[in-house]
Design a protein around this motif. Structure first.
Motif, short mmCIF file in Angstrom:
data_model
loop_
_atom_site.label_atom_id
_atom_site.label_comp_id
_atom_site.label_asym_id
_atom_site.label_seq_id
_atom_site.Cartn_x
_atom_site.Cartn_y
_atom_site.Cartn_z
N THR A 96 0.83 -1.21 0.00
CA THR A 96 0.00 0.00 0.00
C THR A 96 0.87 1.26 0.00
N ALA A 97 1.97 1.20 0.73
CA ALA A 97 2.88 2.35 0.75
C ALA A 97 3.40 2.63 -0.66
N ASN A 98 3.77 1.56 -1.38
CA ASN A 98 4.27 1.75 -2.75
C ASN A 98 3.19 2.30 -3.66
N MET A 99 1.98 1.76 -3.54
CA MET A 99 0.88 2.24 -4.35
C MET A 99 0.65 3.72 -4.09
N ALA A 100 0.67 4.11 -2.82
CA ALA A 100 0.45 5.52 -2.47
C ALA A 100 1.55 6.40 -3.07
N ALA A 101 2.78 5.92 -3.03
CA ALA A 101 3.89 6.73 -3.56
C ALA A 101 3.72 6.93 -5.07
N TYR A 102 3.34 5.85 -5.78
CA TYR A 102 3.14 5.99 -7.24
C TYR A 102 1.97 6.94 -7.52
N TYR A 103 0.86 6.72 -6.80
CA TYR A 103 -0.33 7.55 -7.04
C TYR A 103 -0.05 9.02 -6.73
N ALA A 104 0.75 9.24 -5.68
CA ALA A 104 1.01 10.62 -5.26
C ALA A 104 1.85 11.37 -6.28
N LEU A 105 2.82 10.68 -6.86
CA LEU A 105 3.84 11.40 -7.62
C LEU A 105 3.73 11.20 -9.13
N LEU A 106 2.87 10.26 -9.58
CA LEU A 106 2.80 9.93 -11.00
C LEU A 106 1.36 9.96 -11.49
N SER A 107 1.20 9.84 -12.80
CA SER A 107 -0.12 9.63 -13.39
C SER A 107 -0.18 8.19 -13.90
N LEU A 108 -1.38 7.62 -13.90
CA LEU A 108 -1.55 6.26 -14.42
C LEU A 108 -0.94 6.18 -15.81
N GLY A 109 -0.25 5.09 -16.07
CA GLY A 109 0.36 4.90 -17.38
C GLY A 109 1.77 5.44 -17.52
N ASP A 110 2.23 6.19 -16.52
CA ASP A 110 3.59 6.72 -16.59
C ASP A 110 4.63 5.59 -16.60
N THR A 111 5.78 5.90 -17.16
CA THR A 111 6.86 4.92 -17.22
C THR A 111 7.68 4.95 -15.93
N MET A 129 19.06 2.34 -19.80
CA MET A 129 17.60 2.20 -19.93
C MET A 129 16.89 3.51 -19.58
N ALA A 130 17.46 4.24 -18.62
CA ALA A 130 16.87 5.53 -18.26
C ALA A 130 16.91 6.47 -19.47
N LYS A 131 18.04 6.47 -20.17
CA LYS A 131 18.17 7.33 -21.37
C LYS A 131 17.18 6.91 -22.45
N GLU A 132 17.06 5.59 -22.60
CA GLU A 132 16.22 5.07 -23.67
C GLU A 132 14.72 5.25 -23.37
N HIS A 133 14.30 5.00 -22.14
CA HIS A 133 12.86 4.97 -21.83
C HIS A 133 12.36 6.25 -21.17
N ARG A 134 13.27 7.12 -20.72
CA ARG A 134 12.86 8.39 -20.10
C ARG A 134 11.77 8.19 -19.03
N PRO A 135 12.04 7.36 -18.01
CA PRO A 135 11.01 7.11 -16.98
C PRO A 135 10.71 8.37 -16.18
#
Ligand SMILES: *Cc1c(COP(=O)(O)O)cnc(C)c1O
Length: 432
Positions: free
Chosen positions: A118-133, A180-186
């Motif tokens: 749940t902590a990880n889900m909250a961190a993603y939801y807080a800082l990203l949009s659905l579908g982000d890399t 991979m960071a350069k290639e995928h621009r997460p």
């Protein structure tokens, strides 16, 4: 004993004398469940628990966890609740938050996540949009389900790409991460693992994240205790957000914790509540406060150092006995035995070890050829046995016993013999 139709109420009398008899008395009307509890306690005391994610929390942690706080509803945060009667629990949650910040050197802490996932889900939801890399560690190379597995919300709701360990020394391939960071621009890079035995270079991850303008999240669910004790470098100076569990090497109640920079505080808090959860589990919040204070004491540092010494002794013994380990050994609290070249699976070895009283978990490994139910690895961790007082000498002997089991996992008579010795060791350790 009088039969009870209602559960016994915990009074101050029973609270004061909660020995085995008083505890049994609480279950006077429910011998069925009481005997199951007793059976599982006996199971722990008669076996050696090497599950890397488990640990024995202190009686004070368990007392807070099981306290009357269980009753309270307090949706929201201290001084901003949706319920009345919260003046004391506000102080309790504030204490837990302040201790978490002090322990880890964080600007902000959220002590409410019910679990690490749940902590990880909250961190993603807080800082990203659905579908982000997001760039995270491959599951069979040591990552966690919530780092992009297609069986998890993470892999279904975000575009995960995975980095790996090198084929050679099986440490994180930072060059691959950078490429991979350069290639995928997460939008975010996630460091942290469930089955990685080496030190993680958080500064290097920060550099790579900065090189592509990505956020950097560290998930220290497994190593939080080592980080708190200064036995593993802290990600706090480097990461935008740090997530963890409180029940693994940190030795607290089951639960999650999010630490972050002040700039992300509001977004993180709103993602935990009201986005993902309702009211906090306040007994568990109080138990976190207990655990954070315990982790600040000098004896927790000594404990964490012993965890690492014990893991190293176990690893050296296994290597000496001819068992190949992921990355050849360990820097932290865990190690993974690789069985890619054996005819038996991780599941089969873990089952044989359990028959011998040695409790572990199977684990997929880099280059995995078998299914997640079978696997080609077995993971061992030393936090739980170290809490029960296990020594380096005992780890050396246990390593020999594990090697013996791995040489003949089907030999029932031999497993029985090992079990007798394991039980002797287990019963000589602190009892839970
Ligand atoms: C254990 C773990 C989690 C999840 O914790 P739960 O409390 O089981 O949900 C998350 N990340 C990592 C790296 C873990 O090891």
């Amino acid at each position: 004993m009088a039969m009870q139709t209602r559960p016994a109420r915990r009074t101050s009398e029973t609270d004061d004398a909660l020995g085995p008899k008083a505890r049994a008395g609480l279950f006077a009307g429910d011998r069925e469940l009481w005997s199951l509890l007793q059976r599982d306690r006996r199971r722990h005391n008669q076996t050696l628990n090497f599950i890397a994610s488990e640990n024995y929390a202190s009686p004070a942690v368990l007392e807070a966890l099981a306290s009357h706080l269980n009753v309270k509803y307090a949706e929201g945060y201290p001084r901003a609740r949706y319920y009345q009667g919260v003046e004391v629990v506000d102080d309790i949650e504030t204490l837990a938050i302040e201790r978490a910040k002090q322990l880890f050197g964080a600007e902000h802490a959220n002590v409410q996540p019910h679990s690490g996932s749940t902590a990880n889900m909250a961190a993603y939801y807080a800082l990203l949009s659905l579908g982000d890399t997001i760039l995270g560690m491959d599951l069979s190379h040591g990552g966690h389900l919530t780092h992009g597995s297609s069986a998890s919300f993470s892999g279904q709701q975000f575009q995960f790409v995975s980095y790996h360990v090198t084929p050679g020394d099986e440490t994180i391939d930072y060059d691959e991460v950078a490429q991979m960071a350069k290639e995928h621009r997460p939008k975010m890079i996630v460091a942290g693992a469930s089955a990685y035995p080496r030190t993680i270079d958080f500064a290097r991850f920060r550099e790579i994240a900065d090189s592509v303008g990505a956020l950097f999240m560290a998930d220290i669910a497994h190593i939080a205790g080592l980080v708190a004790a200064g036995v593993h470098p802290s990600p706090l100076p480097h990461a935008d957000v740090v997530t963890t569990t409180t029940h693994k090497s940190l030795r607290g109640p089951r639960g999650g914790l999010i630490l972050c920079r002040a700039a992300h505080a509001r977004a993180i808090d709103r993602a935990v509540f009201p986005m993902l959860q309702g009211g906090p589990i306040l007994g568990a919040v109080a138990a976190r406060a207990v655990c954070f204070r315990e982790a600040m004491q000098p004896d927790f540092k000594a404990y964490s150092e012993q965890v690492v010494k014990n893991a190293r002794a176990l690893a050296e013994g296994l290597v000496r006995g001819g068992l190949p380990l992921l990355s050849g050994g360990t820097d932290n609290h865990l190690l993974v035995v690789k069985l890619l070249d054996r005819e038996y699976t991780g599941a089969q070895l873990a089952t044989a070890l359990e028959r011998a009283g040695i409790i572990t978990s199977k684990s997929t490994v880099p280059g995995e050829t078998r299914s997640p139910r079978q696997t080609s690895g077995v993971r061992f961790g030393t936090p739980a046995m170290t809490t029960r007082g296990a020594t380096v000498e005992q780890m050396r002997r246990v390593a020999e016993l594990i090697v013996a089991v791995a040489e003949a996992p089907d030999n029932d008579a031999h497993l029985e013999e090992v079990r007798a010795e394991v039980r002797g060791i287990a019963e000589s350790l602190e009892q839970i």
